[in-house]
Write a protein that holds these residues in place. Sequence first.
Motif, PDB file in Angstrom:
ATOM      1  N   ASP A 217       0.802  -1.223   0.000  1.00  0.00           N
ATOM      2  CA  ASP A 217       0.000   0.000   0.000  1.00  0.00           C
ATOM      3  C   ASP A 217       0.834   1.273   0.000  1.00  0.00           C
ATOM      4  O   ASP A 217       0.312   2.357  -0.285  1.00  0.00           O
ATOM      5  CB  ASP A 217      -0.947   0.003   1.215  1.00  0.00           C
ATOM      6  N   GLU A 218       2.129   1.158   0.299  1.00  0.00           N
ATOM      7  CA  GLU A 218       2.983   2.348   0.255  1.00  0.00           C
ATOM      8  C   GLU A 218       3.112   2.888  -1.174  1.00  0.00           C
ATOM      9  O   GLU A 218       3.538   4.035  -1.377  1.00  0.00           O
ATOM     10  CB  GLU A 218       4.364   2.043   0.822  1.00  0.00           C
ATOM     11  N   ASP A 221       0.369   6.020  -3.396  1.00  0.00           N
ATOM     12  CA  ASP A 221       0.521   7.421  -3.820  1.00  0.00           C
ATOM     13  C   ASP A 221       0.599   7.506  -5.339  1.00  0.00           C
ATOM     14  O   ASP A 221      -0.024   8.373  -5.970  1.00  0.00           O
ATOM     15  CB  ASP A 221       1.752   8.065  -3.170  1.00  0.00           C
ATOM     16  N   VAL A 248      -1.625   8.460   1.515  1.00  0.00           N
ATOM     17  CA  VAL A 248      -0.196   8.158   1.350  1.00  0.00           C
ATOM     18  C   VAL A 248       0.506   9.346   0.684  1.00  0.00           C
ATOM     19  O   VAL A 248       1.626   9.730   1.062  1.00  0.00           O
ATOM     20  CB  VAL A 248      -0.010   6.876   0.520  1.00  0.00           C
ATOM     21  N   SER A 252       3.654  11.478   1.925  1.00  0.00           N
ATOM     22  CA  SER A 252       4.726  10.859   1.147  1.00  0.00           C
ATOM     23  C   SER A 252       6.098  11.462   1.464  1.00  0.00           C
ATOM     24  O   SER A 252       6.258  12.675   1.565  1.00  0.00           O
ATOM     25  CB  SER A 252       4.444  11.014  -0.344  1.00  0.00           C
ATOM     26  N   ARG A 254       8.491  10.494  -0.603  1.00  0.00           N
ATOM     27  CA  ARG A 254       9.111  10.301  -1.917  1.00  0.00           C
ATOM     28  C   ARG A 254       9.653  11.655  -2.379  1.00  0.00           C
ATOM     29  O   ARG A 254       8.886  12.601  -2.614  1.00  0.00           O
ATOM     30  CB  ARG A 254       8.072   9.762  -2.884  1.00  0.00           C
TER      31      ARG A 254
END
Length: 555
Positions: A217-218, A221, A248, A252, A254
């Motif tokens: 599930d990560e 996004d 997410v 995030s 990221r």
Amino acid sequence: MLVNQMKKWKLLPPPPEGVLKDCHLPPLLTHLLFNRGVTTPSEVEPFLAADERLQGDPQLLPDIAKAVARILRAVLNRELIAIYGDFDADGVTATTVLTEGLSQLGGRVFAYIPHRQEGHGLSCSALEEVRLQGASLVITVDCGTGDHREVEEARAKGLDLIITDHHRPTSHLPPALAVVNPQREDSSYPTRELAGVGVAFKLLQALYEATGRRSPDELLDLVALGTVADLVPLTRENRYLVRKGLEVLNESHRPGIQELKNQAGVKRVDTQAISHTLAPRLNAAGRVDHASEAYALLVATSTSEASELAARLERTNAERRSLTEKVLEMAERKLGLPVEAPILIVGDENFPAGVNGLVASKLVEKFYRPAVVLELGEETSQGSCRSIPEFDVLAALSECRELLTRFGGHAQAAGFILPTSNVEQLHKRLTQIALRRLGGLDLQPSIPIDAEIPLSSLNGEVFRLLERLEPFGPGNPVPTFLSRGVTVMDCQRVGENGEHLKLKLREGEISWEAIGFDLGSLSEQVTSSVDIVYNLGVDDWGGERLLRLEILDFR
């Protein structure tokens, strides 16, 4: 057929008496749920919660077992796997989902994203290139369902292909090892309208289940980004994927997404921020340059690298906007006025394929006609189509398939490649088809209205009620209301070129700030009392969230 740009106001009927009565919901919420197809008590809670109960079992996807078995064998045997992507935001996010997800499983993976000049879908030269790089297995994302010849040639050279796609098959399926597509006629998957990134994620879920891992599930996004960008209906499973994905996304870490938000000035990401701000920047790479830059941004591991890539995308997006306006102006000049044809078809050797879909969309918006915009080449030309609900443009292309080298897409957005010598004949055929299907229809855009309510009934409690329906998008639009006889206290044009309309409205003792985006040219039509159609929105200006009306139309 002359264009009538007066929009029809389509007030949706109230729900029948007793609908959802046992749910004890506020009447307005009952009304809005009914308008969105929620008609039984058992549907209410899952719709409002938008949780994992909306997810489909990935094992219901066609050919999923074959795909999982072959991929796991490749991972176990340390084979090199190529993820063959597409150059739009859906394709780039789907590519990222599979490259990152398979790498976490221990797979040896690399991405191949074609240049727009190669066209949508698979190409024999690209498949040969990935074979020469050592790949023995190719997994497509967001493409491949219609690429029969390319799949046959790749198989003849020893490549195994697994197709993951969401485009509607227009003929028999290609002879790939597996064709994982919920749009297949034999598919029993409950949500047929997954985006390409959604199909990629479900494949990854099946792989993780098969290896005893929890759902990845990560990566949601990326799923939210691609799903919203591709304009698929935000109903059923897409509703869950986007709502969870937005959570997410807003948390995030990221670097690429953080820097993309910083460059665009986005603080909180919702579906509107994706569709209006983030997705156009990701798409700009593939429209003007190469989508590999968008992929590099999403997989970037350092803030400095991500910052440089995000700044480059910001410049590319500005170039894309300028190019779109230039081509739109040229297209309108070539079409001439008044526009009387049932379908707008325009081409030029100076129309770059990267923005032709955007130009077609703007023509549809302005003239309410299906539109086809072509980049004309000496031997080969390619076109982008956008349409209106009354005209299935993919079905129309299917009727002309003998003129086309390849084509694909959806009912209201499609593309094709054809020999330039066939362009004139295609123009005639599409015009005949449009006359047959649209002749006699009153082609006029309409605004569906959820309810007529007094302006004085709106407040923060109503807004919180509306927030329960998020995420908004196709299939679950932002609630739209009608209020009559509203007093106009002030009216002014705002924006760099006066393109927007700013109003101060009053009903009784309550006054409201209102904005009409792209309605500035209608300022002379504003009178002291108006009927308005609008959404209830939020103005985040200055760090303070204030409710405001977002005017869609007035009379």
